[in-house]
Each structure stands twice: as structure tokens, then as C-alpha cells.
Design a protein around this motif. Structure first.
Motif, PDB file in Angstrom:
ATOM      1  N   UNK A 102      14.199   6.723 -26.798  1.00 15.01           N
ATOM      2  CA  UNK A 102      15.169   7.411 -26.044  1.00 15.01           C
ATOM      3  C   UNK A 102      16.034   7.047 -25.100  1.00 15.01           C
ATOM      4  N   UNK A 103      17.323   7.918 -24.993  1.00 17.39           N
ATOM      5  CA  UNK A 103      17.505   7.944 -23.790  1.00 17.39           C
ATOM      6  C   UNK A 103      18.536   9.237 -24.127  1.00 17.39           C
ATOM      7  N   UNK A 104      17.871  10.226 -23.362  1.00 21.62           N
ATOM      8  CA  UNK A 104      18.494  11.804 -23.707  1.00 21.62           C
ATOM      9  C   UNK A 104      18.158  12.867 -22.216  1.00 21.62           C
ATOM     10  N   UNK A 105      18.956  13.831 -23.004  1.00 23.31           N
ATOM     11  CA  UNK A 105      18.170  14.722 -21.542  1.00 23.31           C
ATOM     12  C   UNK A 105      17.577  15.817 -21.211  1.00 23.31           C
ATOM     13  N   UNK A 106      16.664  15.749 -22.164  1.00 18.91           N
ATOM     14  CA  UNK A 106      15.867  16.744 -22.705  1.00 18.91           C
ATOM     15  C   UNK A 106      14.477  16.103 -22.967  1.00 18.91           C
ATOM     16  N   UNK A 107      13.463  16.229 -21.628  1.00 22.88           N
ATOM     17  CA  UNK A 107      12.176  15.238 -22.287  1.00 22.88           C
ATOM     18  C   UNK A 107      11.421  15.785 -22.966  1.00 22.88           C
ATOM     19  N   UNK A 108      11.098  17.270 -23.129  1.00 20.85           N
ATOM     20  CA  UNK A 108      10.529  17.931 -24.101  1.00 20.85           C
ATOM     21  C   UNK A 108      10.739  17.875 -25.574  1.00 20.85           C
ATOM     22  N   UNK A 109      11.894  17.099 -25.658  1.00 14.95           N
ATOM     23  CA  UNK A 109      12.414  16.838 -27.191  1.00 14.95           C
ATOM     24  C   UNK A 109      12.385  15.999 -27.668  1.00 14.95           C
ATOM     25  N   UNK A 110      12.390  14.770 -26.494  1.00 15.42           N
ATOM     26  CA  UNK A 110      12.707  13.485 -27.238  1.00 15.42           C
ATOM     27  C   UNK A 110      10.280  13.006 -27.383  1.00 15.42           C
ATOM     28  N   UNK A 147       9.353   5.036 -26.588  1.00 17.03           N
ATOM     29  CA  UNK A 147       9.097   5.616 -25.139  1.00 17.03           C
ATOM     30  C   UNK A 147      11.068   6.071 -24.378  1.00 17.03           C
ATOM     31  N   UNK A 148      11.053   6.724 -23.477  1.00 16.99           N
ATOM     32  CA  UNK A 148      12.053   7.422 -23.611  1.00 16.99           C
ATOM     33  C   UNK A 148      12.046   8.002 -22.031  1.00 16.99           C
ATOM     34  N   UNK A 149      13.931   8.012 -21.430  1.00 18.36           N
ATOM     35  CA  UNK A 149      13.626   7.869 -20.535  1.00 18.36           C
ATOM     36  C   UNK A 149      15.651   9.361 -20.196  1.00 18.36           C
ATOM     37  N   UNK A 150      15.224  10.562 -19.543  1.00 14.99           N
ATOM     38  CA  UNK A 150      15.943  11.508 -19.090  1.00 14.99           C
ATOM     39  C   UNK A 150      16.955  10.513 -18.215  1.00 14.99           C
ATOM     40  N   UNK A 151      18.287  10.656 -18.914  1.00 10.65           N
ATOM     41  CA  UNK A 151      19.596   9.946 -18.050  1.00 10.65           C
ATOM     42  C   UNK A 151      20.673  11.000 -18.559  1.00 10.65           C
ATOM     43  N   UNK A 152      21.919  11.539 -17.712  1.00  9.54           N
ATOM     44  CA  UNK A 152      22.708  12.114 -18.043  1.00  9.54           C
ATOM     45  C   UNK A 152      24.249  10.687 -18.046  1.00  9.54           C
TER      46      UNK A 152
END
Length: 209
Positions: free
Chosen positions: A76-84, A92-97
Motif C-alpha cells: 500500500x502507498x497512501x496517506x494514513x498509516x493507521x488506516x493502512x 507492507x505499506x508506506x506513507x507517501x504524498x
């Protein structure tokens, strides 16, 4: 780079404040109804290569990937770590604008599929993002963009809010065309039994010559 193709004000938003601030509070809700989700899953099941590595672009609480695809991995690549962090399909995921940094932090030829569900209307640098999606897809990998008639209007780009749904489909198709190196660009409009329509635009990374 977008200004070569569109007037600059097309990508303005009513709320030009920080996206990090706007998305700092988790929104653990789905943004389309159950019937539209089922239609999207059916489309994925038919068009996404099974047992592959997938990127959930602009990811959130749910990814809507059908279990039948049996992915090797979902990132996942998104804006909210808690959601992901609460998304059961993400490995796995990263926060990325992407509105600050359109470049995707992944190597070339990484993904079998990139999926962007109900978020395309928020991109302010869409062509740059599409180019990086193409770079990170494996040859013949697919990029699937889906959307409905819902959005956060203060964060959607101006051109989106001033278009009807058919025009929005054509706009996303144009993103694929302008990004280059996409082939088999297709559009589909689905009207499930629920209230939310579903629109899908997809394209494949051109095979290496």
C-alpha cells in the motif's frame, strides 16, 4: 509538467492546505457501496493477473482485491498509516504524498498490477504519477483506475468538479495517453443495483521491443 497539456488552474483545489493534515485522522469507511465493491472485485478477478505482486496506489482501509487472485504480495502507498495498518490485505505499506512527490519509491518493472480505487480525483500531478506507475509495472502489467460519483470536494481538483461522469472517464483515459507507453487502454461504466455507479479506466504497460 501538466501545464504543457492543461491550464494550471485545472489542478487547483478549494482546500490547498496540507494533505498530511487533512488525512491525519483515519477514516475507516469504504467510499463506495457493497454493490460497487462487488463489481470492482469482479473486474479485478477478470483482468488482474493472479498470484502476482500488486501495488494499491492511494491506499486506505480496504483494497477490494478478491481472494481468488491469491496475491504474492500487496503493498500500500497512501496517506494514513493507521488506516493502512488495519488493511488486512496489505503485506507492507508506506506513507507517501503523491501531490508533493509524484515519483514512486519502487524499482522499475516491480508490479504485475497497480490498482487505484476511488482516489484519482485528488491527484494534482496525474501524468507524472502515471509515468512512474508505468515505469514500475512489469511489461504487460496492468494499471486499473476506478472511481464513482463521490469525493471530498474540497480536495478534488478543479477540473474534476466541473465535469460530468462521462467527461471524467475521458479525462482519466487522457492521463494514460499523455503518460505514454500504455497500450490496450479501455474504459468501462458499470451500474450495479446499488446507488453508486462505477467507472473503470485501465491500460497495460507496452511490451519491450
Amino acid at each position: 509538467m501538466e501545464q504543457r497539456y492543461f491550464p494550471e488552474n485545472y489542478f487547483k483545489r478549494l482546500d490547498e492546505g496540507s494533505d498530511h493534515d487533512f488525512y491525519s485522522e483515519p477514516r475507516k469507511v469504504v467510499h463506495i457501496d457493497e454493490e460497487a465493491i462487488a463489481a470492482l472485485q469482479a473486474y479485478y478477478a477478470k483482468h488482474v493477473p493472479p498470484h502476482g505482486d500488486y501495488l494499491d496506489l492511494m491506499s486506505s482501509w480496504r483494497s477490494h482485491i478478491p481472494p481468488s487472485l491469491d496475491p504474492i504480495s500487496v503493498t500500500g502507498l497512501g496517506m494514513n498509516a493507521e488506516e493502512m495498518g488495519d488493511n488486512p490485505q496489505l503485506d507492507e505499506f508506506i506513507v507517501h504524498d503523491l501531490n508533493v512527490t509524484p515519483m514512486l519509491p519502487y524499482p522499475d518493472n516491480r508490479w504485475d498490477a497497480v490498482l487505484c480505487a476511488v482516489s484519482i480525483q485528488y491527484l494534482q500531478n496525474p501524468i507524472d504519477v502515471f509515468r512512474h506507475v508505468n515505469r514500475t509495472l512489469k511489461p504487460d502489467g496492468i494499471f486499473i483506475v476506478s472511481f464513482s460519483n463521490r469525493c471530498f470536494p474540497t480536495k478534488a481538483i478543479s477540473i474534476w468538479l466541473n465535469m460530468n461522469e462521462e467527461e471524467q472517464v475521458e479525462l482519466v483515459k487522457r492521463y494514460f495517453e499523455l503518460a505514454g507507453n500504455f497500450t490496450d487502454i479501455q474504459t468501462k461504466a458499470i451500474t450495479p443495483d446499488g446507488q453508486d455507479p462505477l467507472y473503470i479506466v485501465s491500460g497495460r504497460k507496452a511490451l519491450d521491443l
